[in-house]
Design a protein around this motif. Structure first.
Motif, PDB file in Angstrom:
ATOM      1  N   THR A  77      46.223  31.301  44.525  1.00 60.45           N
ATOM      2  CA  THR A  77      45.104  32.001  44.245  1.00 60.45           C
ATOM      3  C   THR A  77      45.397  33.459  45.542  1.00 60.45           C
ATOM      4  O   THR A  77      43.747  34.171  45.648  1.00 60.45           O
ATOM      5  N   LYS A  78      46.397  32.967  46.436  1.00 57.10           N
ATOM      6  CA  LYS A  78      46.420  34.466  47.526  1.00 57.10           C
ATOM      7  C   LYS A  78      45.818  33.828  48.640  1.00 57.10           C
ATOM      8  O   LYS A  78      45.151  35.029  50.169  1.00 57.10           O
ATOM      9  N   GLU A  79      45.096  32.276  48.464  1.00 56.07           N
ATOM     10  CA  GLU A  79      43.771  31.780  49.637  1.00 56.07           C
ATOM     11  C   GLU A  79      44.820  30.748  50.044  1.00 56.07           C
ATOM     12  O   GLU A  79      45.388  30.444  49.854  1.00 56.07           O
ATOM     13  N   ASP A  80      44.136  29.917  51.418  1.00 59.20           N
ATOM     14  CA  ASP A  80      44.263  28.752  52.150  1.00 59.20           C
ATOM     15  C   ASP A  80      43.910  27.878  50.790  1.00 59.20           C
ATOM     16  O   ASP A  80      43.344  27.616  49.827  1.00 59.20           O
ATOM     17  N   ALA A  81      45.197  26.994  50.337  1.00 59.15           N
ATOM     18  CA  ALA A  81      44.698  25.869  49.422  1.00 59.15           C
ATOM     19  C   ALA A  81      45.647  24.955  49.886  1.00 59.15           C
ATOM     20  O   ALA A  81      46.619  24.489  50.509  1.00 59.15           O
ATOM     21  N   ILE A  82      45.291  23.478  49.237  1.00 62.68           N
ATOM     22  CA  ILE A  82      45.808  22.002  49.339  1.00 62.68           C
ATOM     23  C   ILE A  82      45.674  21.399  47.764  1.00 62.68           C
ATOM     24  O   ILE A  82      44.187  21.544  47.074  1.00 62.68           O
ATOM     25  N   GLU A  83      46.925  21.403  47.475  1.00 60.26           N
ATOM     26  CA  GLU A  83      47.194  20.345  46.139  1.00 60.26           C
ATOM     27  C   GLU A  83      46.596  18.472  46.468  1.00 60.26           C
ATOM     28  O   GLU A  83      47.965  18.637  48.086  1.00 60.26           O
ATOM     29  N   ILE A  84      46.443  18.326  46.286  1.00 60.13           N
ATOM     30  CA  ILE A  84      46.422  16.455  47.220  1.00 60.13           C
ATOM     31  C   ILE A  84      46.185  15.716  45.086  1.00 60.13           C
ATOM     32  O   ILE A  84      45.862  15.812  44.546  1.00 60.13           O
ATOM     33  N   SER A  85      47.193  15.308  45.567  1.00 60.59           N
ATOM     34  CA  SER A  85      48.013  14.184  44.631  1.00 60.59           C
ATOM     35  C   SER A  85      47.908  12.784  44.779  1.00 60.59           C
ATOM     36  O   SER A  85      48.312  12.021  46.124  1.00 60.59           O
ATOM     37  N   THR A  86      46.934  12.149  44.031  1.00 60.44           N
ATOM     38  CA  THR A  86      46.971  11.198  43.940  1.00 60.44           C
ATOM     39  C   THR A  86      47.207   9.796  42.999  1.00 60.44           C
ATOM     40  O   THR A  86      48.007  10.648  42.119  1.00 60.44           O
ATOM     41  N   HIS A  87      46.862   9.305  42.954  1.00 57.85           N
ATOM     42  CA  HIS A  87      47.144   7.734  41.697  1.00 57.85           C
ATOM     43  C   HIS A  87      46.025   8.230  40.826  1.00 57.85           C
ATOM     44  O   HIS A  87      45.068   8.822  40.646  1.00 57.85           O
ATOM     45  N   GLY A  88      46.847   8.580  39.280  1.00 56.48           N
ATOM     46  CA  GLY A  88      46.100   8.616  38.306  1.00 56.48           C
ATOM     47  C   GLY A  88      45.174   8.216  37.965  1.00 56.48           C
ATOM     48  O   GLY A  88      44.790   7.403  36.625  1.00 56.48           O
ATOM     49  N   SER A  89      43.968   7.783  38.099  1.00 55.96           N
ATOM     50  CA  SER A  89      43.014   6.970  38.289  1.00 55.96           C
ATOM     51  C   SER A  89      41.327   8.296  38.249  1.00 55.96           C
ATOM     52  O   SER A  89      41.135   8.137  39.089  1.00 55.96           O
ATOM     53  N   ASP A  90      40.458   8.234  37.412  1.00 57.96           N
ATOM     54  CA  ASP A  90      39.312   8.385  37.219  1.00 57.96           C
ATOM     55  C   ASP A  90      38.302   8.411  38.155  1.00 57.96           C
ATOM     56  O   ASP A  90      38.235   9.761  38.483  1.00 57.96           O
ATOM     57  N   TYR A  91      38.824   6.732  38.564  1.00 55.08           N
ATOM     58  CA  TYR A  91      37.561   7.150  39.554  1.00 55.08           C
ATOM     59  C   TYR A  91      37.957   7.253  41.208  1.00 55.08           C
ATOM     60  O   TYR A  91      36.849   8.132  41.287  1.00 55.08           O
ATOM     61  N   ILE A  92      39.264   7.419  40.986  1.00 51.60           N
ATOM     62  CA  ILE A  92      39.790   7.791  42.266  1.00 51.60           C
ATOM     63  C   ILE A  92      39.322   9.122  42.611  1.00 51.60           C
ATOM     64  O   ILE A  92      38.661   9.793  43.570  1.00 51.60           O
ATOM     65  N   VAL A  93      39.764  10.110  41.070  1.00 54.66           N
ATOM     66  CA  VAL A  93      39.437  11.442  41.437  1.00 54.66           C
ATOM     67  C   VAL A  93      38.052  11.903  41.747  1.00 54.66           C
ATOM     68  O   VAL A  93      37.849  12.721  41.806  1.00 54.66           O
ATOM     69  N   ARG A  94      37.504  10.743  40.760  1.00 52.47           N
ATOM     70  CA  ARG A  94      36.003  11.230  41.160  1.00 52.47           C
ATOM     71  C   ARG A  94      34.772  11.544  42.073  1.00 52.47           C
ATOM     72  O   ARG A  94      34.445  11.994  42.818  1.00 52.47           O
ATOM     73  N   ARG A  95      35.785  10.539  42.858  1.00 48.36           N
ATOM     74  CA  ARG A  95      34.666   9.448  43.840  1.00 48.36           C
ATOM     75  C   ARG A  95      35.965  11.017  45.361  1.00 48.36           C
ATOM     76  O   ARG A  95      34.632  11.132  46.603  1.00 48.36           O
ATOM     77  N   LEU A  96      37.386  11.202  45.022  1.00 52.14           N
ATOM     78  CA  LEU A  96      37.319  11.932  45.839  1.00 52.14           C
ATOM     79  C   LEU A  96      36.892  14.129  45.359  1.00 52.14           C
ATOM     80  O   LEU A  96      36.822  14.818  46.135  1.00 52.14           O
TER      81      LEU A  96
END
Ligand code: GDP
Length: 445
Positions: A77-96
């Motif tokens: 997007t030409k902005e500051d950006a971060i991609e966070i790779s977590t373990h693939g759990s819906d629960y973790i993603v929701r909380r993140l």
């Protein structure tokens, strides 16, 4: 463009997987993620690096993650950006996502990252649309078109054409500034040949739409033949599942059945039609009408016959409904036909025993290859419509030139076609035009 909000969203599919990636972009990306990340201080790391650490929700460790760090303008997007790779759990993603929002992020709207990429000039509109097509592509051919568009071949082509036209528009507009004085900066013959050249490039693009769309949605193939020729059986063999009703009683396949099948990376949309024969039965003759409609809608027609009588009937049909469709002659039931009745000039198959199907598939592939000799193919209806309108406006300019109409009317039609070309790639035409005039000439007003 400066967006105030920092947005976040899951970038990978929802559900359980080995990994999930949550994307964050916007002005406070580093500050927000740093607050919940236990590891290196992200405010101090080098751009374009990857770091291991833990994501914390207060005192609780949510997951061990990798963060990929992108500093503006070197991100999607030409902005500051971060991609966070977590373990693939819906629960973790929701909380993140929840903890990101708690710390100042906003949930991204659908397509918002790509929209920001477009507004920040990372992609033009046609390329942004190609991102969507690329994700949706389910066959090799559709994928190829989307990737070409994403790489900007089509946009570049349009941009060059627009540039040339803008130059002329500027000259014609300049004439208008001189009002009463009878000046002609824009050579009418040059303008005419430019427009003919542009139309020469736009027209094949417009023509490519039918096939381009067919690649995306499936090349329509109509299987035409007398009742009991084996159309349903052939379709079933091709689809490998029982979708059409197969029956021994002549004239029972009355509904048009459509299904898609991918053969060697190309998508085909098969249309199984009611059998065609000369009949007095009302429902049956509706079937014939439908077959003819299917023939008209198809790009490839498979004429399926078994006996000589049925083949002659199809020949008669062809004479009655001529067109420039690609036709494949296919003889079915070679397992029960006497040797001398099997024709050399048709593809010989047994739909029931699944023999000869490979040769038929090959013929279908070869036929679509002939249909798509074009290097740039349009698959997007919006592009098609704008190209068509641009082309119409250019035709108006040509007609105007022939009639010797005044510059202001010419300028109107040129501007209209520029507008339509510009709408495709998302440029704002009037600003372009003005910038071009002022950039080239100091008219001192
Ligand atoms: P449609 O009316 O053209 O759709 O024809 P169907 O697919 O319903 O087939 C009519 C009849 O021909 C059925 O009894 C099929 O089993 C039979 N049939 C279809 N293909 C073949 C074939 O390749 N060999 C033989 N022996 N019979 C076939």
């Amino acid at each position: 463009m400066d967006f105030k909000e920092t947005i976040c969203a899951l970038a990978t599919p929802q559900g359980v997987g080995a990994l999930a990636i949550v994307r964050v972009a916007g002005p406070n990306t580093f500050e927000i993620v740093n607050k919940i990340f236990k590891g290196k201080n992200l405010l101090k790391v080098k751009p374009n690096t990857v770091h291991f650490g833990r994501i914390m929700d207060g005192e609780v460790t949510l997951d061990e993650v990798l963060v990929s760090v992108f500093k503006a303008p070197h991100s999607f997007t030409k902005e500051d950006a971060i991609e966070i790779s977590t373990h693939g759990s819906d629960y973790i993603v929701r909380r993140l996502l929840r903890v990101l929002i708690k710390n100042g992020c906003q949930m991204a709207q659908p397509g918002e990252f790509t929209q920001r990429a477009f507004l920040n000039g990372q992609l033009d509109l046609a390329q942004a649309e190609a991102v969507a097509d690329l994700i949706a592509a389910d066959s090799e051919a559709a994928h190829q078109i989307a990737i070409n568009q994403l790489r900007g071949g089509f946009s570049k082509k349009l941009e060059i054409l627009r540039e040339e036209l803008i130059n002329f528009a500027s000259l014609v507009e300049l004439e208008l500034d001189f009002g009463e004085e009878d000046v002609e900066f824009a050579d009418r013959d040059d303008l005419k040949s430019l427009i003919i050249k542009i139309q020469g490039q736009i027209n094949p693009l417009i023509d490519s739409f039918e096939h381009g769309n067919a690649i995306k949605e499936g090349v329509p193939v109509a299987i035409i033949g007398a009742p009991n020729a084996g159309k349903s059986t052939l379709l079933n063999t091709l689809l490998n599942e029982e979708k059409a009703i197969v029956t021994d009683i002549a004239g029972t396949t009355r509904d048009v059945i459509e299904d898609t099948v991918i053969i060697e990376g190309r998508k085909f949309r098969f249309i199984d039609t009611a059998g065609i024969r000369e009949t007095t039965d009302v429902i049956e003759s509706m079937g014939i009408e439908r077959s003819i409609k299917a023939m008209q809608a198809a790009q490839i027609i498979v004429f399926l016959f078994d006996t000589e009588e049925n083949r002659l009937f199809l020949e008669k049909l062809l004479v009655q409904y001529p067109g420039s469709k690609s036709i494949l002659w296919v003889q079915n039931k070679i397992d029960i036909l006497p040797e001398e009745e099997i024709r050399k000039d048709a593809i010989a198959i047994s739909a029931k025993n699944q023999t000869g199907i490979e040769a038929l598939s090959k013929a279908l592939i070869e036929t679509t290859k002939q249909l798509s000799s074009q290097d740039t193919t349009i698959t997007n209806l919006r592009h098609f419509e704008h190209l068509t309108k641009a082309n119409e406006a250019l035709t108006e300019v040509l007609e105007g030139l022939d009639m010797g109409i005044t510059g202001d009317f010419l300028a109107q039609d040129i501007r209209l076609s520029l507008h339509h070309l510009g709408e495709i790639t998302g440029q704002i035409t009037t600003n372009d035009l003005l910038a071009n005039i002022f950039g080239k000439f100091c008219i001192g007003k």
